[in-house]
Design a protein around this motif. Structure first.
Motif, PDB file in Angstrom:
ATOM      1  N   ALA A 243       0.871  -1.413  -0.263  1.00  0.00           N
ATOM      2  CA  ALA A 243      -0.151   0.011   0.180  1.00  0.00           C
ATOM      3  C   ALA A 243       0.916   0.994  -0.038  1.00  0.00           C
ATOM      4  CB  ALA A 243      -1.002  -0.119   1.111  1.00  0.00           C
ATOM      5  N   ARG A 244       2.261   1.369   0.370  1.00  0.00           N
ATOM      6  CA  ARG A 244       2.606   2.803   0.539  1.00  0.00           C
ATOM      7  C   ARG A 244       3.041   2.588  -0.531  1.00  0.00           C
ATOM      8  NH1 ARG A 244       8.137   0.803  -0.121  1.00  0.00           N
ATOM      9  NH2 ARG A 244       8.363  -1.244   0.445  1.00  0.00           N
ATOM     10  N   GLU A 248      -3.223   7.185  -3.687  1.00  0.00           N
ATOM     11  CA  GLU A 248      -4.009   6.652  -3.012  1.00  0.00           C
ATOM     12  C   GLU A 248      -5.942   6.000  -2.891  1.00  0.00           C
ATOM     13  OE1 GLU A 248      -3.875  10.801  -1.169  1.00  0.00           O
ATOM     14  OE2 GLU A 248      -5.283  11.527  -2.947  1.00  0.00           O
ATOM     15  N   GLY A 252      -3.623   2.900  -1.649  1.00  0.00           N
ATOM     16  CA  GLY A 252      -2.202   2.560  -1.207  1.00  0.00           C
ATOM     17  C   GLY A 252      -2.284   4.691  -0.190  1.00  0.00           C
ATOM     18  N   GLN A 253      -0.620   4.766  -0.068  1.00  0.00           N
ATOM     19  CA  GLN A 253      -0.481   6.003   0.471  1.00  0.00           C
ATOM     20  C   GLN A 253       0.656   6.569   0.127  1.00  0.00           C
ATOM     21  OE1 GLN A 253       2.014   3.930   3.463  1.00  0.00           O
ATOM     22  NE2 GLN A 253       0.037   2.276   4.603  1.00  0.00           N
ATOM     23  N   GLU A 254       0.765   6.213  -1.392  1.00  0.00           N
ATOM     24  CA  GLU A 254       1.256   7.677  -2.462  1.00  0.00           C
ATOM     25  C   GLU A 254       0.191   8.075  -2.885  1.00  0.00           C
ATOM     26  OE1 GLU A 254       3.578   9.905  -3.328  1.00  0.00           O
ATOM     27  OE2 GLU A 254       4.914   7.689  -2.945  1.00  0.00           O
ATOM     28  N   GLU A 255       1.116   9.837  -3.074  1.00  0.00           N
ATOM     29  CA  GLU A 255       0.099  10.517  -3.662  1.00  0.00           C
ATOM     30  C   GLU A 255      -0.922  10.579  -4.272  1.00  0.00           C
ATOM     31  OE1 GLU A 255       2.428  14.879  -3.601  1.00  0.00           O
ATOM     32  OE2 GLU A 255       3.688  13.438  -4.604  1.00  0.00           O
TER      33      GLU A 255
END
Length: 307
Positions: A243-244, A248, A252-255
């Motif tokens: 997810a990192r 998003e 996920g957690q990225e831009e």
């Protein structure tokens, strides 16, 4: 912070061990490639090619110097032979700015746990048919690949995600009509770029895209063909990619993809002089085309039948 994040120290050691890189190997490899460039009347002068680019070819070929020489030769000669695919150097002005209204081409900043670099091609919702020029899309993909080579670091391999759920049936015919450009870009990615393809994920493909997917699969070798994964929805990607790393809107957690796409368009513009120079040194002394051979030159890159 670098535009593309590199591996951790532990990842770097694992990757070097995997590709067989020992102390001093990279420096010797760079000297070898510069000697090859100096010996060929059809290739750029050795000092005109950045060391970073040469290192990518060596590592991308797992320290196999014959493969690295072949791919580097193919990289420059193909740019001279297929100038129409490399003639545009910006994603911010037409015609490639129009293709960006159809598809976002984004290489993600973070590496996976294995050290893989992930690149996304996402078909945008509500696109205009006039923007869906498949040849321009292939040009945009190759342009991002060239710019990425300027910023890329030590990686273990490449993962591509094609999110195509928004494609309309009318586009399938366009893809087949542009089959020559599609084949050229896929073959060039294999023959002329230092990629180590690990996985290809296709998300949201509808039945009418079956022939288009078969076209793409037919252009790759059997090893890559067996690395295709088909998913009905983007959430399935979380089973394969942390997810990192993912954007998003895909859980996920990225831009967001929109934000990253803007950053890439700006990055391409920042490096426009670099791309111009790459094209200039590739076209300075073009090799002749002999009969059906793409080039009658030194090395193994004597024929690349992709028309």
């Amino acid at each position: 912070m670098a535009f593309l994040e590199g591996p951790s120290l532990k990842q770097a050691e694992v990757i070097k061990q995997d590709i067989g890189e020992g102390p001093g190997d990279l420096e010797r490899g760079v000297r070898d490639l510069r000697s090859m460039l100096a010996a060929s009347p059809y290739l750029p002068e050795p000092d005109s090619v950045e060391k970073q680019v040469l290192e990518l070819f060596i590592r991308g070929c797992r320290m196999d110097m014959q493969r690295a020489r072949n791919k580097l030769e193919a990289f420059f000669l193909s740019r001279s032979r297929f100038r129409d695919l490399y003639e545009y150097t910006s994603l911010s002005v037409p015609p490639l700015s129009e293709s960006c209204k159809f598809m976002d081409v984004v290489t993600l900043p973070k590496l996976t746990d294995e050290g893989y670099r992930v690149t996304i091609g996402r078909v945008r919702p509500g696109y205009s048919d006039s923007c869906a020029d498949i040849t321009d899309v292939t040009r945009a993909v190759l342009l991002v690949s060239d710019v990425r080579m300027h910023d890329e670091t030590l990686i273990a391999g490449d993962v591509f995600i094609w999110e195509v759920s928004n494609i309309r049936a009318s586009l399938a015919a366009k893809i087949m009509a542009a089959a020559s450009a599609v084949r050229r870009s896929i073959y060039l990615a294999q023959a002329a770029y230092p990629q180590r393809m690990k996985r290809i994920h296709v998300v949201g493909a509808r039945p009418f895209l079956a022939s288009s997917l078969q076209l793409m699969r037919s252009c790759v070798n059997e090893k890559v063909r067996n690395r295709y994964y088909i998913h009905p929805k983007v959430e399935d990607l979380l089973e394969h990619i942390p997810a990192r790393v993912l954007p998003e809107e895909w859980g996920g957690q990225e831009e967001s993809i929109d934000t990253l796409a803007r950053r890439w368009r700006n990055r391409v513009d920042d490096l426009r002089d670099y791309i111009h120079n790459l094209n200039d040194i590739s076209n300075a002394t073009p090799a002749p085309i002999l009969d059906n051979d793409m080039y009658g030159t030194v090395g193994a890159f004597r024929k690349l039948d992709i028309d």
